[in-house]
Write a protein that holds these residues in place. Structure first.
Motif, short mmCIF file in Angstrom:
data_model
loop_
_atom_site.label_atom_id
_atom_site.label_comp_id
_atom_site.label_asym_id
_atom_site.label_seq_id
_atom_site.Cartn_x
_atom_site.Cartn_y
_atom_site.Cartn_z
N UNK A 9 1.09 -1.37 -0.21
CA UNK A 9 0.13 -0.43 0.46
C UNK A 9 1.02 0.81 0.14
N UNK A 10 0.39 2.43 -0.77
CA UNK A 10 1.67 3.42 -1.14
C UNK A 10 0.98 4.48 0.79
N UNK A 11 1.55 4.85 1.95
CA UNK A 11 1.53 5.01 2.70
C UNK A 11 1.36 6.26 2.63
N UNK A 12 2.37 7.10 1.70
CA UNK A 12 2.56 8.45 1.42
C UNK A 12 3.35 8.21 0.17
N UNK A 13 3.12 9.25 -0.63
CA UNK A 13 2.91 9.89 -1.61
C UNK A 13 4.32 11.83 -1.10
N UNK A 14 5.94 10.87 -1.51
CA UNK A 14 6.43 12.17 -0.63
C UNK A 14 7.04 12.89 -1.78
N UNK A 15 6.74 12.98 -2.61
CA UNK A 15 7.74 13.68 -4.13
C UNK A 15 6.99 13.78 -4.86
N UNK A 16 5.73 14.28 -5.73
CA UNK A 16 5.45 13.79 -7.00
C UNK A 16 5.87 14.22 -8.91
N UNK A 17 6.46 14.72 -7.83
CA UNK A 17 7.59 15.57 -9.59
C UNK A 17 8.52 14.59 -9.56
N UNK A 18 9.57 13.56 -8.66
CA UNK A 18 10.27 12.25 -8.60
C UNK A 18 9.21 10.48 -8.27
N UNK A 19 8.49 11.12 -8.00
CA UNK A 19 8.08 9.98 -7.64
C UNK A 19 8.18 9.45 -6.10
N UNK A 20 8.53 9.91 -5.93
CA UNK A 20 9.27 9.48 -4.23
C UNK A 20 8.09 9.08 -3.30
N UNK A 21 8.11 8.34 -2.53
CA UNK A 21 6.71 7.29 -1.95
C UNK A 21 7.08 6.45 -1.07
N UNK A 22 6.49 6.37 -0.27
CA UNK A 22 6.48 4.91 0.66
C UNK A 22 5.42 3.68 0.57
N UNK A 23 6.28 2.80 0.50
CA UNK A 23 5.17 1.53 0.40
C UNK A 23 5.04 0.23 1.36
N UNK A 24 4.56 -0.02 2.03
CA UNK A 24 3.85 -0.82 3.38
C UNK A 24 3.32 -1.88 3.22
N UNK A 25 3.63 -3.20 4.23
CA UNK A 25 3.48 -4.26 3.61
C UNK A 25 2.90 -5.02 5.08
N UNK A 26 2.94 -6.10 5.26
CA UNK A 26 2.82 -6.79 6.64
C UNK A 26 3.89 -6.42 7.55
N UNK A 27 5.23 -6.97 6.84
CA UNK A 27 6.26 -6.70 7.48
C UNK A 27 7.26 -5.50 8.08
N UNK A 28 6.63 -4.22 6.78
CA UNK A 28 7.20 -2.74 7.10
C UNK A 28 6.65 -2.09 6.13
N UNK A 29 8.07 -0.79 6.25
CA UNK A 29 8.26 0.40 4.91
C UNK A 29 9.50 0.10 3.89
N UNK A 30 9.21 0.41 2.72
CA UNK A 30 10.16 0.48 2.68
C UNK A 30 9.97 1.92 1.23
N UNK A 31 11.21 2.96 0.98
CA UNK A 31 11.39 3.66 0.92
C UNK A 31 11.69 4.07 -0.47
N UNK A 32 10.98 4.51 -1.49
CA UNK A 32 11.02 4.60 -2.92
C UNK A 32 11.67 6.03 -3.56
N UNK A 33 12.95 6.50 -3.95
CA UNK A 33 13.59 6.97 -4.32
C UNK A 33 13.18 7.21 -5.64
N UNK A 34 12.25 7.79 -6.40
CA UNK A 34 11.75 7.70 -8.13
C UNK A 34 11.31 6.08 -8.63
N UNK A 35 10.26 7.25 -8.83
CA UNK A 35 9.21 6.40 -9.12
C UNK A 35 9.23 6.51 -11.34
N UNK A 36 9.87 5.31 -11.98
CA UNK A 36 9.91 5.70 -13.27
C UNK A 36 8.15 6.23 -13.77
N UNK A 37 8.06 6.78 -14.60
CA UNK A 37 6.77 7.58 -15.17
C UNK A 37 5.44 7.57 -14.48
#
Length: 189
Positions: free
Chosen positions: A65-93
């Motif tokens: 689940x996308x728990x937070x969109x940190x930057x809409x220009x670059x697509x930085x976001x946090x993805x959460x599952x049952x084990x924790x959360x991953x920070x994503x630095x840059x999402x293509x397109x």
């Protein structure tokens, strides 16, 4: 001279190797360095597994689940599952993806770190499932639809509906209540 290299099938992530060839000719020695990479499988992983993995080119796939969109220009976001959360630095397109908070996404990319903090970088979105925020009464009124996803909120309570079981430890069965309406939740990780 002909040198033939054979690599075994790669069931893991991307891997690389540096080969050095040296040959003498007369009183001189010649050296050639060859960098090789082999694409590997994409490893399905949890947030905890990705955060604990070594930095490198290995490709990981996570659904959460996308728990937070940190930057809409670059697509930085946090993805959460049952084990924790991953920070994503840059999402293509990112702009074309339509990703919003609370959506369920599947992304693929390498694990990297920034200032010692784990992250995934420049991920590719494989799938996006939009999630609609809805109140409990409206949710109860919906027809069954296995294609639509909803976010509901309330207080965890024992269900008052007949035939239901309150079991948080083994099965994750409970009810959500807003004080007026209850929705029985059958099984949560």
């Amino acid at each position: 001279a002909v040198v033939q290299l054979v690599a075994a099938a790669n069931a893991g992530g991307d891997r690389s190797v540096q080969l050095t060839f040296m040959t003498p000719k007369g009183d001189k020695e010649y050296t050639a360095v060859l960098d090789l990479t082999q694409k590997g499988s994409i490893i399905d992983a949890t947030a905890a597994e990705i955060n604990a993995a070594e930095d490198g080119s290995t490709q990981y796939r996570i659904t959460g689940v996308v728990s937070k969109v940190a930057n809409t220009k670059y697509g930085n976001l946090y993805i959460k599952d049952a084990t924790g959360e991953v920070y994503v630095y840059g999402t293509n397109d990112f702009a074309a993806s339509g990703i919003e908070e609370d959506d369920i996404v599947t992304v693929v990319g390498p694990k990297t770190s920034h200032n010692g903090a784990p992250q995934m970088k420049n991920v590719t979105v494989e799938k996006r499932v939009p999630v609609q925020d809805i109140d409990l009464a409206s949710f109860r009124a919906l027809k069954n639809n296995k294609e639509a996803w909803y976010k509901i909120s309330g207080t965890v309570v024992k269900s008052s509906e007949e035939g239901t079981k309150f079991d948080l430890e083994q099965y994750g069965n409970f009810a959500l209540s807003d004080g007026t309406t209850e929705v029985y939740v059958y099984g949560v990780k």
